[in-house]
Design a protein around this motif. Sequence first.
Motif, short mmCIF file in Angstrom:
data_model
loop_
_atom_site.label_atom_id
_atom_site.label_comp_id
_atom_site.label_asym_id
_atom_site.label_seq_id
_atom_site.Cartn_x
_atom_site.Cartn_y
_atom_site.Cartn_z
N ASP A 1 0.88 -1.11 -0.06
CA ASP A 1 -0.08 -0.16 -0.05
C ASP A 1 0.77 1.40 -0.21
O ASP A 1 0.74 2.32 -0.67
CB ASP A 1 -1.12 0.28 1.26
CG ASP A 1 -2.07 -0.75 1.08
OD1 ASP A 1 -2.27 -1.46 -0.02
OD2 ASP A 1 -3.04 -1.01 1.74
N PHE A 2 1.93 1.17 0.61
CA PHE A 2 2.89 2.29 0.73
C PHE A 2 3.50 2.65 -0.50
O PHE A 2 3.38 3.79 -0.99
CB PHE A 2 3.96 2.20 1.73
CG PHE A 2 4.99 3.17 1.86
CD1 PHE A 2 4.95 4.55 2.35
CD2 PHE A 2 6.32 2.85 1.40
CE1 PHE A 2 5.74 5.52 2.37
CE2 PHE A 2 7.47 3.80 1.49
CZ PHE A 2 7.18 4.89 2.01
N VAL A 3 3.89 1.68 -1.11
CA VAL A 3 4.49 1.60 -2.49
C VAL A 3 3.64 2.29 -3.49
O VAL A 3 3.78 3.19 -4.34
CB VAL A 3 5.40 0.58 -2.85
CG1 VAL A 3 5.88 0.59 -4.19
CG2 VAL A 3 6.68 0.49 -1.68
N ILE A 4 2.50 1.36 -3.72
CA ILE A 4 1.70 1.68 -4.81
C ILE A 4 0.37 2.66 -4.54
O ILE A 4 0.22 3.59 -5.23
CB ILE A 4 1.31 0.33 -5.33
CG1 ILE A 4 2.43 -0.53 -5.71
CG2 ILE A 4 0.02 0.45 -6.36
CD1 ILE A 4 2.03 -1.91 -6.36
N ARG A 5 -0.10 2.35 -3.45
CA ARG A 5 -1.36 3.21 -3.06
C ARG A 5 -1.04 4.85 -2.61
O ARG A 5 -1.87 5.80 -3.06
CB ARG A 5 -2.35 2.76 -2.11
CG ARG A 5 -3.28 1.70 -2.60
CD ARG A 5 -4.46 1.52 -1.64
NE ARG A 5 -5.12 0.42 -2.19
CZ ARG A 5 -5.82 -0.47 -1.30
NH1 ARG A 5 -5.97 -0.19 0.15
NH2 ARG A 5 -6.25 -1.57 -1.78
N THR A 6 -0.05 4.82 -1.82
CA THR A 6 0.20 6.32 -1.41
C THR A 6 1.29 7.01 -1.83
O THR A 6 1.34 8.23 -1.80
CB THR A 6 0.14 6.27 0.19
OG1 THR A 6 1.32 5.26 0.81
CG2 THR A 6 -1.40 5.78 0.94
#
Length: 366
Positions: free
Chosen positions: A309-314
């Motif tokens: 999530d950190f790398v792709i979503r935010t």
Amino acid sequence: MPPLDQPLSVLKGVPTTITAMSELVPEPRQKPVVPMKPMGINTSLLGYIGIDTIIEQMRKKTMKTGFDFNIMVVGQSGLGKSTLVNTLFKSQVSRKSSGWNREEKIPKTVEIKAIGHVIEEGGVKMKLTVIDTPGFGDQINNENCWEPIEKYINEQYEKFLKEEVNIARKKRIPDTRVHCCLYFISPTGHSLRPLDLEFMKHLSKVVNIIPVIAKADTMTLEEKTEFKQRVRKELEVNGIEFYPQKEFDEDLEDKTENDKIRQESMPFAVVGSDKEYQVNGKRVLGRKTPWGIIEVENLNHCEFALLRDFVIRTHLQDLKEVTHNIHYETYRAKRLNDNGGLPPTPATPDSATGLSLQHVAPPRWE
Ligand SMILES: Nc1nc2c(ncn2[C@@H]2O[C@H](COP(=O)(O)OP(=O)(O)OP(=O)(O)O)[C@@H](O)[C@H]2O)c(=O)[nH]1
Ligand SMILES: [Mg+2]
């Protein structure tokens, strides 16, 4: 230059007709088509220009062109890098098989290899490439073992630079630059190894480093918390800047959000697997152990989903921006300086790294 007193129609090769003055009055110009005001905007405001539609325009453009995003995995041998590449592709990122058969054991990685998938979500296409690298640390002499990795990263900058300085350059330069490098740390529970510190020190100057603790299933909860703290402290003491770097926080909101990540989440403690098991009627990616199944995407079991999530979503866009504005810019300025202010000659072997650009195969698209 044709005589100025000639009617315009002659200039264009159109037969001249004499026109009455009244016909010369220009027709009222059609109003440019202004996009519809989105609902919710105060309609009593006069003179709506439509600046806010830029978001929609950008969205449409991105949907048409798509974008590239490249992640690299780096670390000592046997820490589960290739497994995590598979996990990424098999997890909710793409839900596809990444080429290795379920039953096959993942072989030891012996060369830098890029694996790509085109992933589409909500009409937006992302070309996700994961660059798998051979593990290091098992040679007798591990001196300068980061060099091949650093060379690969610089080669991609060089490729981009050469395209950029071409007179007839492409409208959209294919972006193979490494936007983020996951650095695998062994779950020893002790201090970081000197080799890890040295490696990260070198790489953090050329790429966005995200440290991760490998094989987190081998640690107890207390060990994990303590080890995470220790790694953070050691990185700080040794002056190793990992992503998101403090100096690039743009405002207070950024700082608050990123401080939380830097002080709590980093380094993400992950577990990788490309095997699926049935848990409560659902197929999940996991590792089967005598005491149960460790679910890779379950936040109670490990932080793989947090990392994803950190790398792709935010932070995907920011990772790309820091790569372009900081790391690539530093490389570019140095290259142009070294060349006496002249751009490097396009399409020659890479003189900065001494390597031919062909030595790493282009990503395998699946
Ligand atoms: N316990 C545990 N084992 C793992 C994990 N991820 C991978 N492994 C195992 O570790 C071994 C090595 O995995 P690889 O993915 O090949 O490791 P690598 O880092 O790519 O190794 P090199 O290619 O030699 O650098 C395999 O037996 C994997 O099944 C994990 O999260 N936890
Ligand atoms: Mg490997």
